[in-house]
Design a protein around this motif. Structure first.
Motif, PDB file in Angstrom:
ATOM      1  N   VAL A 179     -53.058  30.657 -24.118  1.00  0.00           N
ATOM      2  CA  VAL A 179     -52.568  31.556 -23.077  1.00  0.00           C
ATOM      3  C   VAL A 179     -53.510  31.522 -21.873  1.00  0.00           C
ATOM      4  O   VAL A 179     -53.151  31.042 -20.807  1.00  0.00           O
ATOM      5  CB  VAL A 179     -52.387  33.000 -23.615  1.00  0.00           C
ATOM      6  CG1 VAL A 179     -51.904  33.929 -22.511  1.00  0.00           C
ATOM      7  CG2 VAL A 179     -51.406  33.017 -24.787  1.00  0.00           C
ATOM      8  N   LEU A 180     -54.712  32.030 -22.026  1.00  0.00           N
ATOM      9  CA  LEU A 180     -55.631  32.145 -20.894  1.00  0.00           C
ATOM     10  C   LEU A 180     -55.982  30.803 -20.272  1.00  0.00           C
ATOM     11  O   LEU A 180     -55.914  30.643 -19.049  1.00  0.00           O
ATOM     12  CB  LEU A 180     -56.887  32.893 -21.314  1.00  0.00           C
ATOM     13  CG  LEU A 180     -56.672  34.318 -21.847  1.00  0.00           C
ATOM     14  CD1 LEU A 180     -57.987  34.926 -22.280  1.00  0.00           C
ATOM     15  CD2 LEU A 180     -55.962  35.173 -20.813  1.00  0.00           C
ATOM     16  N   ALA A 181     -56.364  29.830 -21.090  1.00  0.00           N
ATOM     17  CA  ALA A 181     -56.766  28.526 -20.558  1.00  0.00           C
ATOM     18  C   ALA A 181     -55.597  27.789 -19.908  1.00  0.00           C
ATOM     19  O   ALA A 181     -55.812  26.919 -19.055  1.00  0.00           O
ATOM     20  CB  ALA A 181     -57.377  27.663 -21.660  1.00  0.00           C
ATOM     21  N   GLN A 182     -54.378  28.144 -20.287  1.00  0.00           N
ATOM     22  CA  GLN A 182     -53.184  27.520 -19.713  1.00  0.00           C
ATOM     23  C   GLN A 182     -52.676  28.267 -18.482  1.00  0.00           C
ATOM     24  O   GLN A 182     -51.655  27.909 -17.905  1.00  0.00           O
ATOM     25  CB  GLN A 182     -52.072  27.458 -20.765  1.00  0.00           C
ATOM     26  CG  GLN A 182     -52.421  26.648 -21.996  1.00  0.00           C
ATOM     27  CD  GLN A 182     -52.614  25.178 -21.683  1.00  0.00           C
ATOM     28  OE1 GLN A 182     -51.865  24.592 -20.911  1.00  0.00           O
ATOM     29  NE2 GLN A 182     -53.644  24.586 -22.262  1.00  0.00           N
ATOM     30  N   GLY A 183     -53.379  29.333 -18.110  1.00  0.00           N
ATOM     31  CA  GLY A 183     -52.995  30.103 -16.935  1.00  0.00           C
ATOM     32  C   GLY A 183     -51.769  30.978 -17.149  1.00  0.00           C
ATOM     33  O   GLY A 183     -51.138  31.423 -16.196  1.00  0.00           O
ATOM     34  N   LYS A 184     -51.427  31.254 -18.404  1.00  0.00           N
ATOM     35  CA  LYS A 184     -50.266  32.098 -18.708  1.00  0.00           C
ATOM     36  C   LYS A 184     -50.670  33.566 -18.655  1.00  0.00           C
ATOM     37  O   LYS A 184     -51.841  33.907 -18.818  1.00  0.00           O
ATOM     38  CB  LYS A 184     -49.702  31.750 -20.079  1.00  0.00           C
ATOM     39  CG  LYS A 184     -49.156  30.334 -20.155  1.00  0.00           C
ATOM     40  CD  LYS A 184     -48.643  30.022 -21.547  1.00  0.00           C
ATOM     41  CE  LYS A 184     -48.159  28.578 -21.631  1.00  0.00           C
ATOM     42  NZ  LYS A 184     -47.763  28.241 -23.007  1.00  0.00           N
ATOM     43  N   ASP A 185     -49.703  34.416 -18.464  1.00  0.00           N
ATOM     44  CA  ASP A 185     -49.934  35.855 -18.353  1.00  0.00           C
ATOM     45  C   ASP A 185     -49.845  36.500 -19.736  1.00  0.00           C
ATOM     46  O   ASP A 185     -48.761  36.522 -20.330  1.00  0.00           O
ATOM     47  CB  ASP A 185     -48.895  36.474 -17.416  1.00  0.00           C
ATOM     48  CG  ASP A 185     -49.094  37.962 -17.190  1.00  0.00           C
ATOM     49  OD1 ASP A 185     -50.002  38.564 -17.801  1.00  0.00           O
ATOM     50  OD2 ASP A 185     -48.317  38.527 -16.392  1.00  0.00           O
ATOM     51  N   PRO A 186     -50.951  37.033 -20.264  1.00  0.00           N
ATOM     52  CA  PRO A 186     -50.923  37.646 -21.597  1.00  0.00           C
ATOM     53  C   PRO A 186     -50.032  38.889 -21.673  1.00  0.00           C
ATOM     54  O   PRO A 186     -49.710  39.346 -22.757  1.00  0.00           O
ATOM     55  CB  PRO A 186     -52.385  37.979 -21.880  1.00  0.00           C
ATOM     56  CG  PRO A 186     -53.046  38.006 -20.554  1.00  0.00           C
ATOM     57  CD  PRO A 186     -52.275  37.078 -19.664  1.00  0.00           C
ATOM     58  N   GLN A 187     -49.632  39.398 -20.517  1.00  0.00           N
ATOM     59  CA  GLN A 187     -48.750  40.569 -20.517  1.00  0.00           C
ATOM     60  C   GLN A 187     -47.272  40.175 -20.608  1.00  0.00           C
ATOM     61  O   GLN A 187     -46.425  41.037 -20.797  1.00  0.00           O
ATOM     62  CB  GLN A 187     -48.996  41.412 -19.260  1.00  0.00           C
ATOM     63  CG  GLN A 187     -50.398  42.013 -19.279  1.00  0.00           C
ATOM     64  CD  GLN A 187     -50.613  42.992 -18.162  1.00  0.00           C
ATOM     65  OE1 GLN A 187     -49.835  43.911 -17.966  1.00  0.00           O
ATOM     66  NE2 GLN A 187     -51.690  42.796 -17.421  1.00  0.00           N
TER      67      GLN A 187
END
Length: 131
Positions: free
Chosen positions: A51-59
């Motif tokens: 999620v984070l390393a892929q630039g996705k929004d955890p929300q």
């Protein structure tokens, strides 16, 4: 084995799961479906790498989106040697414990290490650390 383990729903966001991990001081949570049955495991590493390393929004990413195949589990009556074989064979550090279809706990690498003699602990650590 840790008992009284809480699940994160397949529909919960990764942010919700991360907050639950933080409040429970754990690095992984079982993912359960609407039927309450185990669907997978979500780890803090999954959150960082997928999620984070892929630039996705955890929300906006759901826990269910991070599931990969069928969860690796062990039975409630499996011994330490079987748990060690399963962890080493699947290269996992945490195993959900199932009694029938019910999730009854999670066994972590540290739980197994406490139950084994020193040479076996070394074998487990080596098996989980090597590719």
């Amino acid at each position: 084995m840790s008992t009284g383990v809480s699940c994160v729903s397949t529909r919960d966001t990764v942010m919700d799961a991360a907050r639950k991990m933080a409040s429970e001081s754990v690095g992984a949570l079982p993912i359960c479906g609407e039927d309450g049955r185990l669907k997978g495991m979500l780890t803090d590493r999954d959150i960082v790498v997928k999620v984070l390393a892929q630039g996705k929004d955890p929300q906006t990413v759901s826990a269910g989106e991070l599931m990969q195949g069928e969860a690796v589990t062990i039975g409630a009556d499996d011994d330490a040697a079987e748990i060690m074989r399963t962890m080493a064979g699947h290269k996992v550090r945490r195993l959900p414990v199932i009694d029938g279809h019910d999730l009854v706990g999670v066994v972590a690498q540290a739980d197994v290490a406490r139950a084994l003699d020193h040479p076996q602990v070394g074998q487990l650590m080596e098996a989980l650390s090597n590719d």
